[in-house]
Design an enzyme around this catalytic site. Structure first.
Site, short mmCIF file in Angstrom:
data_model
loop_
_atom_site.label_atom_id
_atom_site.label_comp_id
_atom_site.label_asym_id
_atom_site.label_seq_id
_atom_site.Cartn_x
_atom_site.Cartn_y
_atom_site.Cartn_z
N GLU A 1 48.24 -5.23 53.48
CA GLU A 1 47.26 -4.26 52.98
C GLU A 1 47.74 -3.49 51.76
O GLU A 1 46.93 -3.05 50.93
CB GLU A 1 46.87 -3.28 54.09
N PHE B 1 44.06 1.83 71.04
CA PHE B 1 44.78 0.75 70.35
C PHE B 1 44.46 0.78 68.86
O PHE B 1 43.30 0.87 68.46
CB PHE B 1 44.38 -0.61 70.95
N GLN B 2 45.49 0.70 68.04
CA GLN B 2 45.39 0.76 66.58
C GLN B 2 44.64 2.00 66.09
O GLN B 2 43.94 1.95 65.08
CB GLN B 2 44.76 -0.53 66.02
N LYS C 1 34.19 2.15 64.66
CA LYS C 1 33.64 0.83 64.95
C LYS C 1 32.23 0.89 65.53
O LYS C 1 31.37 0.07 65.20
CB LYS C 1 34.57 0.10 65.92
N MET D 1 68.00 -0.05 37.91
CA MET D 1 67.92 1.33 37.45
C MET D 1 68.83 2.23 38.28
O MET D 1 69.47 3.14 37.75
CB MET D 1 66.47 1.84 37.47
#
Lengths: 163, 585
Positions: free
Chosen positions: B53, B115-116, B165, B489
């Protein structure tokens, strides 16, 4: 301790929606500024709420926070009220021990300070008292010798002073 | 789609995105967002399926940088939402217009550690311009319209829309809604009124201040690009004949090959750009924000300069440096008004004589050009040489993206940016791994343009998996991987400021094998080790257009980026290339 009447008061008009208080207070938290006092309630227009903060910080960093507050989508208006240009009040509810020996002294104190008795029984008296924040502090000190059972303050609200 | 049609929230969401003009989005489905992925099958929107993502977020940023249109991301709840936090913050700091749709657990389950589940709006509050938790299907069209409006107007930025949802799932009665074409009136944003037009009185005062300045510099930032003001800037600069520095976010906003262009200022800016600002008596800051990487130690920054600061975000005016004239407004509109105001007070002819200033500047340019020492036979390649060859073997309108570190500075220094929207990088957040997904997003937005991602080996290992996305989705980007086997760097800082005590900066010279890795991801992999191989490899890469190409350049790990203003030091203490040290300015 600094005089609480000298604290900056910021009055924000915000949309009356979930999460708005978190957005606003988050801007202070992120910079490590402690909010001394906070009062929130809907305005006369139910679409909006007014959040009144008092913050004990220097003016320069505060100006930056106010600019950032202005960027929040849900913030509609901001007023900064310097101490000399506003009228502010805070409400205290307090339950004080009041047995027969001290009851008369306590009632005198309540009269002197123009506090209100909200409820009482043989051992305790519940009062309400509304004034400037510093006066609340003083009243609290006067009550302390009697025995404060429970105490709750609202945080201050403020309006611009009249000319 | 006619109003009043009954539909499910999921369909309405996709329809609203189409109505917002979305042609492409970057995402990855999962449990909570599943119902929205079903109507995507029948949508006109192209969906690019990413491998992580974070990649979707940076792709959307690259797309937005290259096209000026908002980048759109769609991911699920929980870990997917936390994975887009970095690109959201990146877009927030670099003012990139972006709309991110996240799935959320059903409304009734919010707060139950489902969940999630994560508190997506809470987590992203500090890294978005605004975010929404939509609680009713009926609110979807107006929320999407508001999200795009907020992301693209005023100071652009990322907006997140969190969608439970149940309001998009056709099996749930809470998803039923009546479609409507949302209008501005539906958005209900009483606290959001960006001001775009500058105050005419302040603009007149600014014109007069500019007219009489003896050592002025136009200090231009990313706001020029966001406001599509490159053309207006060119007109203003040419009329007043004032030199221009372009910050890291503004490379290409003014042509590098123009006589008035001094290039990049700041920590790794060139001597002339840094010193011209330092010695200036008037900085005209247009869409820049006095970032610490530009100012160096603030107390010592441009001590004699008055400041005119133009920015669409009033919170920027005076945030870092006290301003003499602060103008809130859209850069393009203010520059156009300023040009008119300059013309009204006599235009070019009325300017004070700046001959001495111009000759001082050209003296610096002659004495302190960007230099590096070319490698001897058998030595490792110099990264600067690779960038020069890349520049010379590609058309001027090539889009260059970069990660963060030494390679980013070399790219900004050695590429010649003559067109706006050809340079895409992560400036504010400094997100390693930005270049490959950003290049993919840019190529999707500008398929006819050549896109090179300049990357380092540290960065490459953070987001290389998106080359699989590029292969599978047929997005033929090219990657110039400057592999010095170090976090270069950080190594440079340890060499210069930590007595060469190198701590946890060596990656590996053997592992991974970048050619094999690239091939495994469906790309062509090419390894280059010596100078004479550089140009042929670039030519070969440019001839391949049916898949991504990765060219690994094995570069010299001892090479450092110069000039450099050491952190915490004033810009007057700029350290130039060792070969120029001791020269009197």
């Amino acid at each position: 301790m600094s005089n609480p009447d000298r604290f900056h008061t910021i009055v924000t008009t915000v949309e009356n929606k979930p999460g708005v208080l978190a957005r606003v207070s988050g801007l202070f938290a992120r910079r490590g500024f402690n909010i001394e006092s906070l009062a929130v309630a809907p305005t006369d227009d139910e679409r909006f709420s007014r959040i009144t903060f008092t913050v004990d910080v220097e003016s320069a960093p505060l100006e930056q926070v106010v600019k950032q507050l202005n960027k929040l989508i849900n913030v509609v208006e901001i007023q900064e009220l310097p101490p000399e240009e506003c009228v502010s009040r805070e409400l205290m509810l307090v339950t004080v021990a009041a047995d027969a020996h001290h009851r008369r002294d306590l009632m005198e104190l309540i009269d002197d300070w123009r506090a209100y008795v909200l409820a009482e029984n043989t051992e305790r008296i519940m009062l309400s008292f509304s004034a400037r924040t510093a006066r609340l502090d003083e009243f609290e000190e006067c009550l302390r010798p009697f025995g404060i059972v429970e105490l709750q303050r609202t945080g201050r609200v403020a309006l611009p002073a009249l000319d | 789609m006619s109003n009043n049609q009954q539909m499910c929230g999921g369909e309405a969401l996709v329809k609203a995105l189409e109505r917002a003009g979305v042609e492409v989005m970057f995402g990855l489905p999962g449990g909570a967002i599943l119902p929205v992925y079903d109507p995507i099958i029948d949508s006109s929107i192209r969906h690019i399926l990413v491998r992580h993502e974070q990649g979707a977020g940076h792709m959307a940023e690259g797309y937005a940088h290259a096209t000026g249109r908002p980048g759109v991301v769609m991911v699920t709840s929980g870990p997917a939402a936390t994975n887009v936090v970095t690109p959201l913050c990146d877009a927030f700091l670099d003012s990139v217009p972006m709309v991110c749709i996240t799935g959320q657990v059903p409304y009734a389950a919010i707060g139950t550690d489902a969940f999630q589940e994560c508190d997506t709006t809470g987590i992203t509050m500090a890294v978005t311009k605004h975010n929404f938790l939509v609680t009713e299907a009926q609110d979807i069209p107006r929320t999407i319209r508001a999200a795009f409006h907020i992301a693209t107007t005023g100071r652009p930025g990322p907006v997140l829309v969190d969608i439970p949802k149940d309001i998009v799932d056709p099996v749930n009665p809470r998803s039923a809604m009546t479609w409507y074409e949302a209008t501005d009136a539906d958005m209900d944003l009483p606290g959001y009124h960006p001001i775009t037009q500058g105050d005419p009185e302040l603009i007149r005062a600014a014109a007069e201040m500019i007219r009489t300045a003896e050592r002025p510099v136009l200090y231009v930032g990313g706001g020029i690009l966001k406001s599509r003001a490159a053309e207006a800037l060119l007109q203003l600069a040419e009329m007043v004949q004032i030199p221009v520095v372009t910050t890291l976010m503004a490379r290409g906003a003014f042509p590098d090959s123009h006589d008035l262009c001094l290039g990049m200022p700041g920590m790794h800016g060139n001597f002339t750009a840094v010193t011209a600002m330092q010695k200036s008596d008037l900085l005209i800051s247009l869409g820049a924000r006095f970032d610490d990487r530009v100012t160096g130690k603030l107390d010592g920054f441009a001590p004699d300069a008055k400041i005119i600061h133009v920015d669409i975000d009033p919170a920027e005016l005076g945030k870092v440096r006290r301003v003499d004239i602060g103008i809130q407004g859209d850069c393009r509109l203010v520059i156009e008004d300023l040009t008119t105001a300059m013309r009204e007070i006599g235009g070019t002819d009325a300017q004070v004589d700046r001959g001495a200033w111009r000759s001082t500047i050209s003296g610096w340019q002659e004495k302190f050009p960007l230099v590096y020492e070319q490698s001897e036979l058998g030595e490792r390649l110099k990264p600067q040489y690779v960038l020069e060859e890349l520049r010379d073997n590609n058309p001027a309108d090539t889009i260059v993206t970069s990660g963060v570190g030494q390679h980013q500075m070399y790219a900004s220094q050695y590429w010649k940016f003559d067109y706006p929207y050809t340079w895409i990088n992560s400036g504010g957040l400094g997100t390693m791994g930005f270049s490959i997904p950003a290049a993919i997003g840019a190529k999707v937005g500008k398929p006819d343009r050549r896109v090179w991602a300049v990357d380092g080996d540290g960065c490459f290992q953070m987001t290389a998996q998106e080359l699989v996305t590029a292969s599978v989705e047929d997005i033929p980007i090219k990657v110039a991987l400057l592999n010095n086997s170090y976090l270069g760097m950080v190594r440079q800082w340890q060499e210069m400021f930590y007595d060469e005590r190198f701590s946890e900066v060596y990656l590996s010279e053997q592992t991974p094998d970048y050619v094999k890795w690239s091939e495994a991801m469906g790309c062509v992999g090419i390894r280059v080790e010596s100078p004479e191989e550089v140009a042929p490899a670039i030519t070969k890469a440019n001839e391949i257009n049916d898949r991504p190409v990765v060219v690994e350049f094995r570069t010299d790990p001892r090479e450092n980026v110069f000039p450099m203003v050491p952190a915490g030091k004033s810009n007057s203490e700029l350290v130039v290339d060792p070969s120029q040290q001791g020269l009197e300015p």
